[in-house]
Design an enzyme around this catalytic site. Structure first.
Site, mmCIF file in Angstrom:
data_model
loop_
_atom_site.group_PDB
_atom_site.id
_atom_site.type_symbol
_atom_site.label_atom_id
_atom_site.label_comp_id
_atom_site.label_asym_id
_atom_site.label_seq_id
_atom_site.Cartn_x
_atom_site.Cartn_y
_atom_site.Cartn_z
ATOM 1 N N ARG A 2 39.686 53.933 37.751
ATOM 2 C CA ARG A 2 38.875 53.878 38.960
ATOM 3 C C ARG A 2 39.508 54.702 40.087
ATOM 4 O O ARG A 2 38.927 54.823 41.162
ATOM 5 C CB ARG A 2 38.800 52.463 39.487
ATOM 6 C CG ARG A 2 37.745 51.498 38.995
ATOM 7 C CD ARG A 2 36.331 51.914 39.205
ATOM 8 N NE ARG A 2 35.459 50.877 39.703
ATOM 9 C CZ ARG A 2 34.873 49.948 38.954
ATOM 10 N NH1 ARG A 2 35.061 49.893 37.672
ATOM 11 N NH2 ARG A 2 34.061 49.076 39.513
ATOM 12 N N ARG A 32 19.571 44.504 39.832
ATOM 13 C CA ARG A 32 20.267 44.296 38.552
ATOM 14 C C ARG A 32 20.497 42.804 38.267
ATOM 15 O O ARG A 32 20.806 42.024 39.163
ATOM 16 C CB ARG A 32 21.622 45.016 38.589
ATOM 17 C CG ARG A 32 22.408 44.824 37.309
ATOM 18 C CD ARG A 32 23.459 45.852 37.164
ATOM 19 N NE ARG A 32 24.633 45.588 37.996
ATOM 20 C CZ ARG A 32 25.753 46.284 37.890
ATOM 21 N NH1 ARG A 32 25.831 47.296 37.043
ATOM 22 N NH2 ARG A 32 26.781 46.017 38.670
#
Ligand code: AMP
Length: 212
Positions: A88, A123
């Site tokens: 990340r 989502r």
């Protein structure tokens, strides 16, 4: 075959990684899912990660690198894997190089910010198997129940609108520089995320075949 999927949260890394793993019989590894599981089970890692995850920040590198290292060392990862959500930031990518794992290709799934926000806010996720759905683009057949395993489907706490903006900011500041990092290593493939999940999957298969 070892792959990395890069992209903003909600770009479709998890959904696409399911499809690619099925085809190539490799293992999906999502650091986000492992951390959520650790949090649910109140393990020491889960307890440490909680406040970072809830506020949309990255969990400290040493914690997540440790979890990842243990996971890829297990026998079921021997045939290959897809890393979804790791690395990340640049220091995690450097740690991965240091571990000595060979990465065949890095697929960056590119989706504009406005669409990311729309996708994340709609989502939904299965608590049991981790499958991802969307109120409009990938609806549930039975309200509240996973289409795949029948588990309970929920909205992730960090998909609330305020946290979504924070996660997107974190992505641009910390994760986006990895695009250049892997470009310089000659590993990068860019795939433009399409409205239809299956169209993105086809583009990813093409990108993998080109790298293989
Ligand atoms: P994800 O499911 O990949 O969207 O990850 C959810 C959250 O878990 C992120 O917002 C971070 O707080 C944490 N997380 C997942 N993967 C990493 C990672 N490689 N490094 C740091 N934090 C991570």
């Amino acid at each position: 075959m070892n792959l990395i999927f890069l992209g903003a949260p909600g770009a479709g890394k998890g959904t696409q990684s399911e499809k690619v793993c099925e085809k190539y019989k490799i293992l999906p590894i999502s650091t986000g899912s492992m951390l959520r599981e650790a949090m649910k089970n109140n393990t020491p890692s889960g307890i440490k990660a909680k406040s970072y995850m809830e506020s949309g920040d990255l969990v400290p590198d040493e914690l997540v690198i440790g979890i990842l290292k243990d996971r890829i060392a297990r026998p079921d990862a021997e045939n290959g894997f897809i890393l979804d959500g790791f690395p990340r930031n640049v220091s995690q990518a450097e740690a991965l190089l240091k571990i000595g794992v060979n990465i065949d290709a890095v697929i960056n799934i590119s989706v504009p910010d406005e669409e990311i926000i729309d996708r994340l806010v709609g989502r939904r996720m299965c608590e049991k198997c981790g499958a991802s759905f969307h109120t409009i683009y990938r609806p549930l057949k039975i309200e509240g129940k996973c289409n795949i395993c029948g588990g309970k489907v929920i909205q992730r706490d960090d998909d609330e609108p305020e946290t979504v903006l924070k996660r997107l900011k974190t992505y641009h500041e910390k994760t986006q520089p990895l695009i250049d990092f892997y470009e310089q290593l000659g590993k990068l493939k860019i795939v433009i995320g399409q409205k239809e999940i299956s169209q993105t999957t086809s583009l990813i298969f093409e990108a993998i075949e080109e790298m293989a």
